[in-house]
Design an enzyme around this catalytic site. Sequence first.
Site, short mmCIF file in Angstrom:
data_model
loop_
_atom_site.label_atom_id
_atom_site.label_comp_id
_atom_site.label_asym_id
_atom_site.label_seq_id
_atom_site.Cartn_x
_atom_site.Cartn_y
_atom_site.Cartn_z
N TRP A 359 21.17 17.24 40.06
CA TRP A 359 21.45 15.69 40.37
C TRP A 359 21.10 14.65 39.24
O TRP A 359 21.54 13.49 39.06
CB TRP A 359 21.00 15.31 41.72
N ASP A 360 20.19 15.15 38.53
CA ASP A 360 19.65 14.27 37.14
C ASP A 360 20.96 13.81 36.32
O ASP A 360 20.96 12.77 35.79
CB ASP A 360 18.95 15.30 36.10
N GLU A 490 9.26 15.62 46.06
CA GLU A 490 8.98 16.99 46.25
C GLU A 490 7.69 17.19 46.81
O GLU A 490 7.39 18.45 47.12
CB GLU A 490 9.58 17.97 45.37
N LYS A 602 5.50 12.32 43.77
CA LYS A 602 5.80 13.04 42.42
C LYS A 602 6.57 11.94 41.73
O LYS A 602 6.32 12.00 40.37
CB LYS A 602 6.43 14.21 42.64
N GLN A 603 7.70 11.56 42.16
CA GLN A 603 8.51 10.51 41.55
C GLN A 603 9.31 9.60 42.34
O GLN A 603 8.85 9.67 43.39
CB GLN A 603 9.63 11.42 40.72
#
Length: 762
Positions: A359-360, A490, A602-603
């Site tokens: 999906w990046d 995640e 995580k992000q």
Amino acid sequence: MHQDYIQPNPWSIIEEGFDKGRVKSSESLFSIGNGAMGQRANFEEAYSGPTFQGSYIGGVYYPDKTRVGWWKNGYPEYFAKVLNAPNWIGIDVEIDGSALDLATCSNIKNFKRELNMREGWYQRSFVANTSKNIEIEVVATRFLSLSHDEVGAIKFEITPLNSDASIVFKPYIDAGITNEDSNWDDKFWNTTKITSEKNRAFIASHTMKTNFKVCTFMQAHLSYGDNLKVTPDAEKKEELSIGFEFSQNVKKGEKVSLTKFGGYTVDRNHPPEKLTEAANTVLDQASSLGFEGLLEEQKKAWASIWDMSDITIEGDIKAQQGIRFNIFQLNQTYTGTDSRLNIGPKGFTGEKYGGSTYWDTEAYCLPFYMATKNQEVARKLLKYRYNHLEKAIENAEKLGFKNGAALYPMVTMNGEECHNEWEITFEEIHRNGAIAYAIFNYTRYTEDYSYIPEMGLEVLIGIARFWQQRVNWSEHRNKYVMLGVTGPNEYENNVHNNWYTNYLAKWCLEYALEQLEQVQQNHPADYKRVMEKTKLTNDETGLWKKVAAHMYFPYSEEHGVYLQQDGFLDKDLVRVADLDKKERPINQHWSWDRILRSPYIKQADTLQGFYFFENHFTEQELEKHFDFYEPFTVHESSLSPCVHSVQAAKLGRMEQAYTFYLRTSRLDLDDYNKEVEEGLHITSMAGTWMSIVEGFGGMRVKDGKLSFTPKIPEQWEMYSFKINFRERVIKVTVSQNGADLEIDGGEPLEIVVNEKPITLSA
């Protein structure tokens, strides 16, 4: 501590001094590619120290059978491997009978690598003593041609410095290669034929299972003084490799050089029976241009890329080097000439993350390609997903979804899901929304609506059907809820009502409904075709409206923020700043159980939603959510710092925005995550571009107009970038004294700067 051996330089990546401990890291950092193939910066000559050999061909992969401890229904059968391809760069060298090998040479001096990003070539040079104490100087230069993307060129030059020497070059091609990350030690390649004629050699092979047919080829010649040796002195053919031998007695202080052309022809581009013929044609072209002629073409091709995509920074050489490295690697990975290819997270620099598309691409890379190329390139990225719609419907069917619901894969090569961690494969479904968002982002930016009636509407219907089936009605909440998902963070698996996923689902349903209406009104023939094909009913669209109107979003009255998911406040909310530094990164120090129970992010997750849908929220709401979530974010994903940099800049927190920018732009150069030897983080490099253009430059498209709110970090004197907006090139230059905007020719364009409308004229 981060690594710090790359010399600061605005246009080159430079390493000085030989250190065996850095070889694998440098093999990643100095990687080269041309969109069709790429390779790690392995030495051409033999090297007996630790090394990670890697050459890769775009679109050629192997389905390695999934290996898990406990098989669950719906698991993908295989994990698609980015395949290590036959090696064409090899040149063994003997000097007076002893092999050149930097692991065994003594007195290595003046060792230098340079990746020249302005011109697109890689060079390595050194002086060393062989085991027989002959001192030699070596200069090896290579590049992969952008204008002839099936061929690469190497010039390997040796000068004996302290005596005459007998030098033997043994250029070869070798199909006996393996992947470092193979699950079962399967054989990935089958070699069928090895042939040669004069100074050319060919290996015909095909991948097992996928049956991609490849011809690996080479041609070599030797020059010494006025002599040109085209015919090799000997040939050595083995079961999986073929090599030539060129011998030359060389006087002390004189240079001998071997030029080698090599590469691949693939049945993706040629009839399978004509691959050797195609290789001969490529070699004819390379020979007629010669090494220097090909290199001249390479410099021109890169000059043209840089003319549009360069970002200049004055007053901060490390920041300048970082952004150019990122732009360079993105352009080496994907050139936009082939709509069957996409942007792998490691590009052509390593094998990790097997698969070429995440999906990046839609969330991070599309904006870069839209603004630095023509819109055709970005449209190809969208077409890639349309071409995979049938597979996305199959992926959803395997999980029990019906009626044309589409679930795009987390990781894929051919549209089929090939990722096998259940909490990601089955649960990280927000990826579906990123694909719909990319369609919206593309049409908003380019004003090219044609994609939607032609292809996009079918994609949006499949995605909307998925979301409508994925929610369920909660009597308890009197709302639709989404259970058992993983958001972008995640470090949280199998949660209920991840806010970002729920918000994206609601938006996708509403956007699909809007587009149905638009196409019905303005493109009736397309509308009729799509309705017949998808058999969409009013009952279905009525259900979409109902789900969108009654979606549940977890919210904390106490904190005044949307909660990342149900139960987020039950966690032990210790901020990252209060963690023991010795325990960072937590993914290398903590058990998975402990990470999952922690509040650490995580992000960007909730903040990813605020990034996509910034105009749905006030700046005060962004600030509140940023201040709540960023302190719990460990930024252990390469995709994390860029989103935070853009948002910190919007909030006027330039010091924080700058820190995030530096981290994203030098993630690999300084090896923040201590894993660069596995390959580079290609897709997050687009985030570096976003940090400057959308972050510091404040570029947005609002109400159909281009808008900027330029800011500048105090560390910089000036920065500038160009963007291609609807076939118009706008150059933005920002200094400590203000901003200057120019437009290249054509009609005047009305834009917005700092909320004020202005007209740009040529």
